[in-house]
Design an enzyme around this catalytic site. Structure first.
Site, PDB file in Angstrom:
ATOM      1  CG  ASN A  12       1.335   3.400  -5.749  1.00  0.00           C
ATOM      2  OD1 ASN A  12       1.674   4.416  -6.354  1.00  0.00           O
ATOM      3  ND2 ASN A  12       1.908   2.225  -5.938  1.00  0.00           N
ATOM      4  CG  MET A  67      -2.266  -8.093  -6.467  1.00  0.00           C
ATOM      5  SD  MET A  67      -1.545  -7.171  -7.850  1.00  0.00           S
ATOM      6  CE  MET A  67      -0.768  -8.503  -8.739  1.00  0.00           C
ATOM      7  NE  ARG A  68      -8.725 -11.767  -4.889  1.00  0.00           N
ATOM      8  CZ  ARG A  68      -8.958 -13.031  -4.577  1.00  0.00           C
ATOM      9  NH1 ARG A  68      -9.535 -13.844  -5.435  1.00  0.00           N
ATOM     10  NH2 ARG A  68      -8.598 -13.503  -3.410  1.00  0.00           N
ATOM     11  N   GLY A  96       0.783  -1.234   0.000  1.00  0.00           N
ATOM     12  CA  GLY A  96       0.000   0.000   0.000  1.00  0.00           C
ATOM     13  C   GLY A  96       0.815   1.283   0.000  1.00  0.00           C
ATOM     14  CG  ASN A 134      -4.951  -0.633 -12.219  1.00  0.00           C
ATOM     15  OD1 ASN A 134      -4.645  -0.740 -11.018  1.00  0.00           O
ATOM     16  ND2 ASN A 134      -4.435  -1.418 -13.147  1.00  0.00           N
ATOM     17  CG  HIS A 182       0.138  -2.087 -15.516  1.00  0.00           C
ATOM     18  ND1 HIS A 182      -0.157  -3.295 -14.918  1.00  0.00           N
ATOM     19  CD2 HIS A 182       1.079  -2.345 -16.451  1.00  0.00           C
ATOM     20  CE1 HIS A 182       0.569  -4.243 -15.490  1.00  0.00           C
ATOM     21  NE2 HIS A 182       1.331  -3.696 -16.417  1.00  0.00           N
ATOM     22  CE  LYS A 204     -13.441 -11.942 -10.138  1.00  0.00           C
ATOM     23  NZ  LYS A 204     -12.902 -11.550 -11.454  1.00  0.00           N
TER      24      LYS A 204
HETATM   25  C1  GRF Z   1       2.445  -1.082  -7.848  1.00  0.00           C
HETATM   26  O1  GRF Z   1       3.633  -1.360  -8.536  1.00  0.00           O
HETATM   27  C2  GRF Z   1       1.309  -0.921  -8.818  1.00  0.00           C
HETATM   28  O2  GRF Z   1       1.677  -0.383 -10.043  1.00  0.00           O
HETATM   29  C3  GRF Z   1       0.867  -2.346  -9.001  1.00  0.00           C
HETATM   30  O3  GRF Z   1       1.005  -2.922  -7.724  1.00  0.00           O
HETATM   31  C4  GRF Z   1       2.017  -2.258  -6.992  1.00  0.00           C
HETATM   32  C5  GRF Z   1       1.469  -1.864  -5.662  1.00  0.00           C
HETATM   33  O4  GRF Z   1       2.456  -1.382  -4.800  1.00  0.00           O
HETATM   34  N1  GRF Z   1      -0.453  -2.388  -9.563  1.00  0.00           N
HETATM   35  P1  GRF Z   1       2.055  -0.736  -3.396  1.00  0.00           P
HETATM   36  O5  GRF Z   1       1.230  -1.759  -2.645  1.00  0.00           O
HETATM   37  O6  GRF Z   1       1.287   0.522  -3.664  1.00  0.00           O
HETATM   38  O7  GRF Z   1       3.332  -0.477  -2.712  1.00  0.00           O
END
Ligand code: GRF
Length: 187
Positions: free
Chosen positions: A11, A85-86, A9, A102, A104, A60
């Protein structure tokens, strides 16, 4: 906005910080996860943010009904995926069309899927990067909102590349959301 995570987490933490400082004109209604052990859930809860683990163990359909119920109950406008991751079902995506974002860790459409950084590294590309996009019914295929390249140099390792990508993610996500929210104010 709600933030959905599955792991550390970092981000999500950046986004929480940006909301707190006023850099992002938004409020995090809740941080949700498919995994009760996601480290980010504890970090968010320690900051007094509402957290929720959704029952993917029950399937789901049940889990997404719970997510939708929470989104509607908290009058959440935006669903921000940050390492979630879903894959959301087409029904869920249609219900919140244009309101799911999202991030990526590659320059889409190259290297979609769960291992964007590693796949780019193993392929041997010299430029990869970060993409922020709207979520549609495909996998990492929605409209691109922003991209930033990251150059792979001779002295990079997979670990240093990961660090460079994450550093870019932490800036580009809040900047892109800031623009998106300003262009699409809540009704
Ligand atoms: C990031 O690299 C994002 O791009 C990908 O999953 C990762 C999550 O990292 N979808 P964090 O949990 O925010 O550290």
């Amino acid at each position: 906005m709600a933030v959905l995570i599955s792991g550390t987490g970092t981000n999500m933490m950046e986004l929480l910080g940006a909301c707190k400082s006023g850099e992002l004109d938004a409020e995090v209604t809740f941080v949700g996860s498919d995994k009760s052990e996601a480290k980010g859930l504890q970090t968010a809860a320690a900051l007094g943010v509402r957290t929720e683990c959704f029952p993917y163990k029950e399937g789901k359909v049940v889990a997404e009904e719970a997510i939708a119920a929470m989104i509607d109950a908290t009058a959440t406008d935006w669903i921000v995926l940050a390492g979630f991751m879903r894959i959301l079902s087409p029904e869920f995506v249609r219900r919140y069309a244009g309101r799911i974002v999202n991030i990526h860790p590659s320059l889409l459409p190259s290297f979609p899927g769960a291992h964007g950084i590693e796949d780019a590294w193993n392929y041997g590309v010299k430029v990869t990067g970060v993409t922020v996009h709207l979520v549609d019914e495909g996998v990492d295929s929605g409209r691109i909102l922003a991209q930033q390249p990251v150059f792979i140099t001779e002295d990079d390792t997979l670990e240093t590349l990961e660090a460079k990508i994450h550093k870019v993610e932490h800036t580009i996500y809040k900047e892109t959301l800031k623009k998106l929210f300003a262009e699409n104010p809540a009704e």
